[in-house]
Design a protein around this motif. Structure first.
Motif, mmCIF file in Angstrom:
data_model
loop_
_atom_site.group_PDB
_atom_site.id
_atom_site.type_symbol
_atom_site.label_atom_id
_atom_site.label_comp_id
_atom_site.label_asym_id
_atom_site.label_seq_id
_atom_site.Cartn_x
_atom_site.Cartn_y
_atom_site.Cartn_z
ATOM 1 N N SER A 197 0.817 -1.218 0.000
ATOM 2 C CA SER A 197 0.000 0.000 0.000
ATOM 3 C C SER A 197 0.854 1.273 0.000
ATOM 4 C CB SER A 197 -0.989 0.005 1.169
ATOM 5 O OG SER A 197 -0.304 -0.023 2.403
ATOM 6 N N THR A 198 1.959 1.296 0.729
ATOM 7 C CA THR A 198 2.825 2.485 0.725
ATOM 8 C C THR A 198 3.417 2.691 -0.659
ATOM 9 O OG1 THR A 198 3.339 2.181 3.058
ATOM 10 C CG2 THR A 198 4.828 3.591 1.792
ATOM 11 N N ALA A 251 1.481 9.231 -6.204
ATOM 12 C CA ALA A 251 2.012 10.574 -5.945
ATOM 13 C C ALA A 251 3.056 10.979 -6.981
ATOM 14 C CB ALA A 251 2.611 10.642 -4.544
ATOM 15 N N ALA A 252 3.794 9.993 -7.496
ATOM 16 C CA ALA A 252 4.843 10.269 -8.480
ATOM 17 C C ALA A 252 4.298 10.374 -9.900
ATOM 18 C CB ALA A 252 5.911 9.174 -8.423
ATOM 19 N N GLY A 253 3.010 10.078 -10.080
ATOM 20 C CA GLY A 253 2.428 10.131 -11.419
ATOM 21 C C GLY A 253 2.885 8.995 -12.312
ATOM 22 N N LEU A 254 3.193 7.834 -11.721
ATOM 23 C CA LEU A 254 3.720 6.702 -12.490
ATOM 24 C C LEU A 254 2.692 5.597 -12.762
ATOM 25 C CD1 LEU A 254 7.214 6.316 -10.776
ATOM 26 C CD2 LEU A 254 6.729 7.183 -13.085
ATOM 27 N N VAL A 255 1.442 5.814 -12.373
ATOM 28 C CA VAL A 255 0.427 4.762 -12.548
ATOM 29 C C VAL A 255 0.289 4.379 -14.017
ATOM 30 C CG1 VAL A 255 -2.021 4.184 -12.336
ATOM 31 C CG2 VAL A 255 -0.838 5.336 -10.451
ATOM 32 N N GLU A 256 0.144 5.377 -14.879
ATOM 33 C CA GLU A 256 -0.055 5.093 -16.303
ATOM 34 C C GLU A 256 1.151 4.368 -16.893
ATOM 35 O OE1 GLU A 256 -0.928 7.607 -20.369
ATOM 36 O OE2 GLU A 256 -1.724 8.382 -18.482
ATOM 37 N N GLU A 257 2.349 4.854 -16.564
ATOM 38 C CA GLU A 257 3.563 4.237 -17.102
ATOM 39 C C GLU A 257 3.697 2.778 -16.660
ATOM 40 O OE1 GLU A 257 8.392 5.048 -17.165
ATOM 41 O OE2 GLU A 257 7.041 6.645 -16.553
ATOM 42 N N LEU A 263 12.788 2.994 6.781
ATOM 43 C CA LEU A 263 13.538 4.180 6.366
ATOM 44 C C LEU A 263 13.648 5.152 7.547
ATOM 45 C CD1 LEU A 263 11.971 4.877 2.862
ATOM 46 C CD2 LEU A 263 14.285 4.070 3.326
ATOM 47 N N PRO A 264 14.704 5.963 7.558
ATOM 48 C CA PRO A 264 14.821 6.964 8.637
ATOM 49 C C PRO A 264 13.613 7.907 8.647
ATOM 50 C CG PRO A 264 16.873 6.787 7.397
ATOM 51 C CD PRO A 264 15.846 5.975 6.652
ATOM 52 N N ASP A 265 13.313 8.433 9.822
ATOM 53 C CA ASP A 265 12.203 9.377 9.980
ATOM 54 C C ASP A 265 12.330 10.524 8.987
ATOM 55 O OD1 ASP A 265 11.141 7.902 12.017
ATOM 56 O OD2 ASP A 265 11.865 9.201 13.631
ATOM 57 N N GLY A 266 11.242 10.884 8.379
ATOM 58 C CA GLY A 266 11.207 12.030 7.477
ATOM 59 C C GLY A 266 11.453 11.713 6.019
ATOM 60 N N VAL A 267 11.974 10.524 5.704
ATOM 61 C CA VAL A 267 12.307 10.211 4.307
ATOM 62 C C VAL A 267 11.055 10.130 3.448
ATOM 63 C CG1 VAL A 267 13.293 8.468 2.747
ATOM 64 C CG2 VAL A 267 14.526 9.125 4.824
ATOM 65 N N ILE A 268 10.036 9.432 3.921
ATOM 66 C CA ILE A 268 8.819 9.291 3.116
ATOM 67 C C ILE A 268 8.165 10.658 2.913
ATOM 68 C CG2 ILE A 268 6.481 8.323 3.052
ATOM 69 C CD1 ILE A 268 7.627 5.785 4.268
ATOM 70 N N GLN A 269 8.116 11.480 3.954
ATOM 71 C CA GLN A 269 7.538 12.817 3.815
ATOM 72 C C GLN A 269 8.338 13.638 2.795
ATOM 73 O OE1 GLN A 269 8.234 11.234 6.624
ATOM 74 N NE2 GLN A 269 6.340 11.143 7.798
ATOM 75 N N PHE A 270 9.669 13.509 2.833
ATOM 76 C CA PHE A 270 10.513 14.209 1.868
ATOM 77 C C PHE A 270 10.191 13.751 0.444
ATOM 78 C CE2 PHE A 270 14.234 13.955 -0.907
ATOM 79 C CZ PHE A 270 14.467 15.315 -1.103
ATOM 80 N N LEU A 271 10.042 12.437 0.252
ATOM 81 C CA LEU A 271 9.747 11.919 -1.094
ATOM 82 C C LEU A 271 8.417 12.465 -1.607
ATOM 83 C CD1 LEU A 271 10.956 8.231 -0.740
ATOM 84 C CD2 LEU A 271 12.060 10.080 -2.017
ATOM 85 N N TYR A 272 7.409 12.533 -0.735
ATOM 86 C CA TYR A 272 6.126 13.106 -1.151
ATOM 87 C C TYR A 272 6.285 14.573 -1.556
ATOM 88 C CZ TYR A 272 2.956 9.260 0.085
ATOM 89 O OH TYR A 272 2.271 8.070 0.124
ATOM 90 N N SER A 273 7.235 15.265 -0.933
ATOM 91 C CA SER A 273 7.403 16.703 -1.212
ATOM 92 C C SER A 273 8.298 16.973 -2.415
ATOM 93 C CB SER A 273 7.979 17.416 0.015
ATOM 94 O OG SER A 273 9.332 17.071 0.200
ATOM 95 N N ARG A 278 10.192 9.993 -8.113
ATOM 96 C CA ARG A 278 10.176 9.248 -9.385
ATOM 97 C C ARG A 278 11.477 8.477 -9.573
ATOM 98 N NH1 ARG A 278 6.558 10.225 -13.463
ATOM 99 N NH2 ARG A 278 8.141 9.812 -15.029
ATOM 100 N N ASP A 279 12.611 9.143 -9.293
ATOM 101 C CA ASP A 279 13.907 8.473 -9.457
ATOM 102 C C ASP A 279 14.025 7.266 -8.537
ATOM 103 O OD1 ASP A 279 14.712 10.250 -11.410
ATOM 104 O OD2 ASP A 279 16.029 11.407 -10.088
ATOM 105 N N VAL A 280 13.635 7.425 -7.277
ATOM 106 C CA VAL A 280 13.716 6.319 -6.313
ATOM 107 C C VAL A 280 12.850 5.152 -6.788
ATOM 108 C CG1 VAL A 280 13.079 5.578 -3.971
ATOM 109 C CG2 VAL A 280 14.343 7.719 -4.317
ATOM 110 N N LEU A 281 11.622 5.440 -7.196
ATOM 111 C CA LEU A 281 10.723 4.369 -7.636
ATOM 112 C C LEU A 281 11.209 3.717 -8.920
ATOM 113 C CD1 LEU A 281 7.273 6.006 -6.826
ATOM 114 C CD2 LEU A 281 8.482 4.250 -5.513
#
Length: 142
Positions: A24-25, A32-38, A58-68, A74-77
Motif C-alpha cells: 500500500s505504501t 504521488a509520483a504520477g507513475l500509474v499510467e507508465e 527508512l529513517p524518519d522524514g524520508v517518506i515525507q521528503f519523497l512526497y514533497s 520518481r527516481d527512487v521508484l
C-alpha cells in the motif's frame, strides 16, 4: 470487472500492488509520483517492490521528503524497475539498467541494489506475475 476473481496474469503490476496490502505504501508513492499510467502500460517490466515494512524501516522524514519532491520520488521508484519480465530463475549476478538510468546490481545472495552505495535488499517473494511483467518483493528500499 471483478478483479478479485481475476487471475493475477490478467492484472497489471499496479493493479496487483493495489490488491496486496503489503504494497500500500508503494502504491501510494507510485500515485504521488504520477507513475500509474507508465507502470500500467504494456511493458513488460520487472518491479523490485519494497514492502510496507521496507518503507517503515527508512529513517524518519524520508517518506515525507519523497512526497514533497516528486522528481526524487520518481527516481527512487524507477530505480526499482527494469525492462523485461525477469523471473527469479533468470536473475543472474551482475548489473541491469534501471528505468531511473543507473545500474541495479543482482548479487549471488539473491539481493538487488546499488553496489556503489553498498545498499542491497533481499528478495523475499518472487514471481508475482502480472499482465505486463512480474513483481519481486524486497525487504528494503534501495
Amino acid at each position: 470487472v471483478n478483479h478479485v476473481a481475476a487471475q493475477t496474469e490478467d492484472l497489471t503490476i499496479v493493479e496487483l500492488g493495489q490488491m496486496d496490502p503489503n504494497f500500500s505504501t508503494l502504491v501510494n508513492l507510485v500515485v504521488a509520483a504520477g507513475l500509474v499510467e507508465e507502470l500500467s502500460s504494456v511493458g513488460p517490466f520487472t518491479l523490485f517492490a519494497p514492502t510496507n515494512d521496507a518503507f517503515e524501516n527508512l529513517p524518519d522524514g524520508v517518506i515525507q521528503f519523497l512526497y514533497s519532491d516528486v522528481d526524487t520520488l520518481r527516481d527512487v521508484l524507477l530505480y526499482h524497475v527494469v525492462s523485461g519480465t525477469i523471473f527469479s530463475k533468470d536473475l543472474m549476478p551482475g548489473d541491469m539498467t534501471s528505468f531511473e538510468g543507473s545500474d541495479l546490481t543482482v548479487t549471488l545472495d539473491n539481493e538487488i541494489g546499488n553496489e556503489d552505495l553498498a545498499m542491497f535488499a533481499k528478495i523475499t517473494n518472487t514471481e508475482i506475475v502480472a499482465s505486463n511483467g512480474v513483481i519481486h518483493a524486497i525487504e528494503d528500499v534501495v
